[in-house]
Design an enzyme around this catalytic site. Structure first.
Site, PDB file in Angstrom:
ATOM      1  N   GLU A  44       0.837  -1.200   0.000  1.00  0.00           N
ATOM      2  CA  GLU A  44       0.000   0.000   0.000  1.00  0.00           C
ATOM      3  C   GLU A  44       0.877   1.258   0.000  1.00  0.00           C
ATOM      4  OE1 GLU A  44      -3.566   1.680   2.959  1.00  0.00           O
ATOM      5  OE2 GLU A  44      -2.156   0.166   3.664  1.00  0.00           O
ATOM      6  N   LYS A 111      -9.233   1.815  -2.233  1.00  0.00           N
ATOM      7  CA  LYS A 111      -9.498   1.268  -0.897  1.00  0.00           C
ATOM      8  C   LYS A 111     -10.891   1.663  -0.423  1.00  0.00           C
ATOM      9  CE  LYS A 111      -7.116   0.989   3.602  1.00  0.00           C
ATOM     10  NZ  LYS A 111      -5.880   1.404   4.313  1.00  0.00           N
ATOM     11  N   CYS A 163      -5.267  -3.495   2.741  1.00  0.00           N
ATOM     12  CA  CYS A 163      -5.018  -3.402   4.180  1.00  0.00           C
ATOM     13  C   CYS A 163      -6.300  -3.487   4.997  1.00  0.00           C
ATOM     14  CB  CYS A 163      -4.238  -2.119   4.494  1.00  0.00           C
ATOM     15  SG  CYS A 163      -3.367  -2.197   6.097  1.00  0.00           S
ATOM     16  N   SER A 191       0.809  -2.135   7.337  1.00  0.00           N
ATOM     17  CA  SER A 191       0.336  -2.603   8.639  1.00  0.00           C
ATOM     18  C   SER A 191       1.468  -2.484   9.649  1.00  0.00           C
ATOM     19  CB  SER A 191      -0.143  -4.059   8.527  1.00  0.00           C
ATOM     20  OG  SER A 191      -0.580  -4.558   9.757  1.00  0.00           O
ATOM     21  N   LYS A 197       1.446  -9.439  16.548  1.00  0.00           N
ATOM     22  CA  LYS A 197       0.459  -9.114  15.512  1.00  0.00           C
ATOM     23  C   LYS A 197       0.538 -10.055  14.311  1.00  0.00           C
ATOM     24  CE  LYS A 197      -1.260  -5.118  12.905  1.00  0.00           C
ATOM     25  NZ  LYS A 197      -1.011  -3.710  12.550  1.00  0.00           N
ATOM     26  N   ASN A 420      14.496  16.050  41.197  1.00  0.00           N
ATOM     27  CA  ASN A 420      14.438  16.447  39.787  1.00  0.00           C
ATOM     28  C   ASN A 420      15.651  17.258  39.348  1.00  0.00           C
ATOM     29  OD1 ASN A 420      12.026  15.157  39.421  1.00  0.00           O
ATOM     30  ND2 ASN A 420      10.757  16.987  39.478  1.00  0.00           N
ATOM     31  N   THR A 444      15.352   7.573  27.729  1.00  0.00           N
ATOM     32  CA  THR A 444      15.265   6.229  28.310  1.00  0.00           C
ATOM     33  C   THR A 444      13.942   5.928  28.998  1.00  0.00           C
ATOM     34  OG1 THR A 444      16.287   7.008  30.371  1.00  0.00           O
ATOM     35  CG2 THR A 444      17.756   6.157  28.660  1.00  0.00           C
ATOM     36  N   GLU A 449       6.265   4.180  33.279  1.00  0.00           N
ATOM     37  CA  GLU A 449       6.608   5.402  33.979  1.00  0.00           C
ATOM     38  C   GLU A 449       5.989   6.618  33.297  1.00  0.00           C
ATOM     39  OE1 GLU A 449      10.840   4.975  34.177  1.00  0.00           O
ATOM     40  OE2 GLU A 449      10.692   3.358  35.651  1.00  0.00           O
ATOM     41  N   LYS A 572       3.273  15.758  30.274  1.00  0.00           N
ATOM     42  CA  LYS A 572       4.569  15.108  30.068  1.00  0.00           C
ATOM     43  C   LYS A 572       4.533  14.206  28.836  1.00  0.00           C
ATOM     44  CE  LYS A 572       6.372  14.985  34.810  1.00  0.00           C
ATOM     45  NZ  LYS A 572       6.951  14.115  35.862  1.00  0.00           N
TER      46      LYS A 572
END
Length: 612
Positions: A44, A111, A163, A191, A197, A420, A444, A449, A572
């Site tokens: 596609e 499509k 798809c 995809s 998957k 912090n 990271t 988190e 955040k």
């Protein structure tokens, strides 16, 4: 049925790389012709790349895609080629597949269903085509049929589901194609990769070949095309409910051509790997494509010795290992546009040192154990390892604030601020190192988190790419144990012996992540129900109360904490660096889960928990 050979061609494309995209398509066509392939199907939107975003909305972009198609057609002599591109008709853009037979354009298939869930926003760009509708479309002075078409080739009738078309149950186009008695259905796709998957796809397309009583050929895009989504390049042929052939996924090559004979017996079938292998394969390819397409010289990583940064260091080393294994050292280096001449008998490790620079940025709150963990891992991988402390910078910032507010900062009163400032003080110097090397700074933070805001803005979130921000911490911890053995990474032994901690409080306060938050395994359970399944706090309590067997008060407190921290920290998540989509869902507001930055924070919903 006539004896014909068909093939799928996966290509690693990049939006706006017109020449490169066309060259890769032409190389694949040439290889297919050398293999005497009769029908070749590309994925596609192969001409433009699926990740072109709002470029699809412009008038000039689809026009240029058609111009590229015009350049492509003369190279399709003695072969039939299906290739995806956008087509604009007045104010509407359609996602189409052009079918070229012996250098003559035969038609465009449009499509019919748009993907609108998860990472997909196709309705923003494309208009769905109506079933059974066909119009004339003018191309290079000729009227070409466009719409819901089927085609013939040497006694074989074939059609297309593009798809998302295949994922629409009883209304999917395949049922009408069955009524038209097609022998073969192609599914050109874009995809996105997610762990596990490909097993779902296999099940769907085996089922499709059985209920439609035909061959079913699936062809997916390849690589980290535009930054976030990774495509696995799967090419799959099924018949009578069984897989006939399947290629090896997540290739480092520019393209793959995988061909099949139309016969029922099994041919070349690559295995489906467990999630741990999929994670490392997809991440390695994603990092490789991001590195070369951004024209950067390597990666810089603040290596703490903990789980997250250690995972990323190993993934970069695996990028080198797997790239060399598949492409060979010279081709791997060439694709990265590097000047590299090995000086040892271990070029893989030497190249890791060329591409990955790490730094342990200690404070008086850092332990000898995490320093040893970081140093040992970097050395085992071959990465450059630096060490410095940031206590002087932290003291300077703290002293200035204390002078300004007229008092000393204390852990009892100023815990978060004192934590912090250490994380943030690390950011400017590591950025400086990345700038000096023209390298990508890697962030990271992980998904768990990110859920609860247990990440410092302009600290561990600093970076231009965040490879594991869509992966939960519980999986990362399990994967590190697996990787030490299965990837032969003995340098992970120190990492795997440590309890996850931010090491931002004094050592005598014995800080651990799960003490600050809750067990990561619990976060995963709440997250799946709240974010993936979009359940209410009450639903989650009722479900987990039966499943986990926790004290009800403890479980209620965990759920309340999750939702309060989730609501408070959306800002955040809005600022995280681009991350790879690697799991079945993620919390990136730009690609999967949108949530208001300001909200009532589930106040009424959480109060209901106290009433039961």
């Amino acid at each position: 049925m006539a004896a014909i050979k068909l093939a799928g061609a996966t290509v690693n494309q990049t939006p706006l790389d017109w020449k490169g995209n066309l060259d890769r398509i032409l190389q694949a066509i040439q290889e297919a012709k050398s293999e005497r392939v009769d029908i070749l199907c590309f994925p596609e939107l192969a001409i433009t790349g699926y990740g072109s975003e709002d470029l699809f909305l412009s008038y000039w972009y689809p026009q240029k895609a058609l111009a590229q198609l015009g350049k492509l057609i003369p190279f399709c002599q003695d072969i039939t080629v299906a290739v995806g591109l956008p087509v604009r008709i007045q104010d509407k853009v359609y996602n189409t597949v052009a079918v070229i037979e012996n250098a003559e354009l035969k038609g465009f298939v449009a499509k019919q269903f748009m993907a609108i869930d998860g990472v997909h926003y196709e309705f923003r760009w494309f208009t769905p085509w109506e079933a059974n509708q066909v119009i004339d479309f003018e191309f290079e002075g000729k009227n070409i049929p466009l719409g819901d078409l089927t085609f013939h080739h040497r006694g074989i009738q074939y059609g297309f589901e593009i798809c998302e078309d295949a994922w629409r149950g009883k209304v999917r186009p395949g049922y009408r194609l069955r009524d038209r008695k097609v022998d073969l259905i192609f599914n050109p796709s874009a995809s996105h990769f997610a762990m596990g998957k490909t097993a779902e796809r296999k099940e769907l397309f085996e089922y499709s070949s059985e209920i439609f009583n035909c061959y079913y050929c699936y062809v997916n895009l390849l690589g980290n095309e535009a930054g976030r989504m990774i495509f696995d390049g799967e090419i799959l042929l099924t018949k009578s409910g069984k897989t006939v052939g399947r290629n090896q996924l997540l290739s480092f090559r520019d393209f793959q051509v995988f061909h099949f004979e139309l016969e029922d017996k099994a041919q070349n079938i690559a295995p489906i790997h467990p999630k741990e292998w999929e994670f490392v394969q997809a991440s390695a390819l994603g990092l490789f494509d991001y590195l070369r397409k951004s024209k950067s010289n390597g990666f810089v990583l603040s290596l703490s010795g903990g789980a997250d940064s250690s995972t990323i260091a190993v993934l970069v080393a695996e990028m080198v290992r797997r790239g060399i294994k598949e492409l060979g050292l010279n081709e791997f280096v060439k694709k990265l546009e590097l000047s590299f001449s090995p000086k040892s008998d271990n070029p893989e490790k030497e190249l890791v040192g060329r591409l990955l620079t790490t730094a342990y940025q200690g404070t008086k709150n850092s332990s000898a154990e995490t320093y040893q963990s970081a140093k040992s891992l970097a050395e085992s991988l071959g990465a450059v390892f630096h060490f410095w402390t940031i206590d002087e910078e932290v003291h300077s910032y703290t002293a200035k604030i204390e002078t300004a507010i007229g008092r000393k900062l204390t852990w009892e009163q100023d815990d978060i601020a004192l934590q912090n400032i250490q994380a943030r003080a690390r950011s400017p110097i590591i950025w400086m190192l990345a700038n000096l090397k023209n390298a990508l700074l890697i962030s990271t933070s992980n998904r768990s988190e990110g859920d609860v805001g247990y990440t410092t803005m302009d600290g561990d979130t600093s970076g231009s790419i965040s490879p594991i921000a869509a992966v939960d911490k519980h999986f990362i911890q399990q994967w590190l144990q697996w990787a030490e053995k299965n990837l032969d990474r003995p340098g992970l032994s120190y990492v795997n012996s440590l309890t996850p901690t931010a090491e931002l409080r004094p050592l005598e306060r014995t800080q651990t992540d799960e003490k600050d938050l809750m067990p990561y395994a619990i976060i995963v359970e709440i997250e799946r129900l709240a974010i993936r399944d979009k359940r209410s706090p009450m639903d989650i309590f009722l479900l987990l109360n039966d499943e986990l067997g926790l004290d009800q008060t403890v479980l209620k407190d965990y759920i309340k904490k999750f939702f309060r921290l989730w609501s408070r920290n959306q800002w955040k998540r809005e600022r995280l660096a681009p991350s790879f989509h690697l799991d079945e869902f993620n919390v990136d507001p730009k690609t999967w889960y949108r949530f208001p930055i300001l909200s009532g924070g589930f106040a009424e919903e959480l109060e209901l928990l106290d009433q039961i």
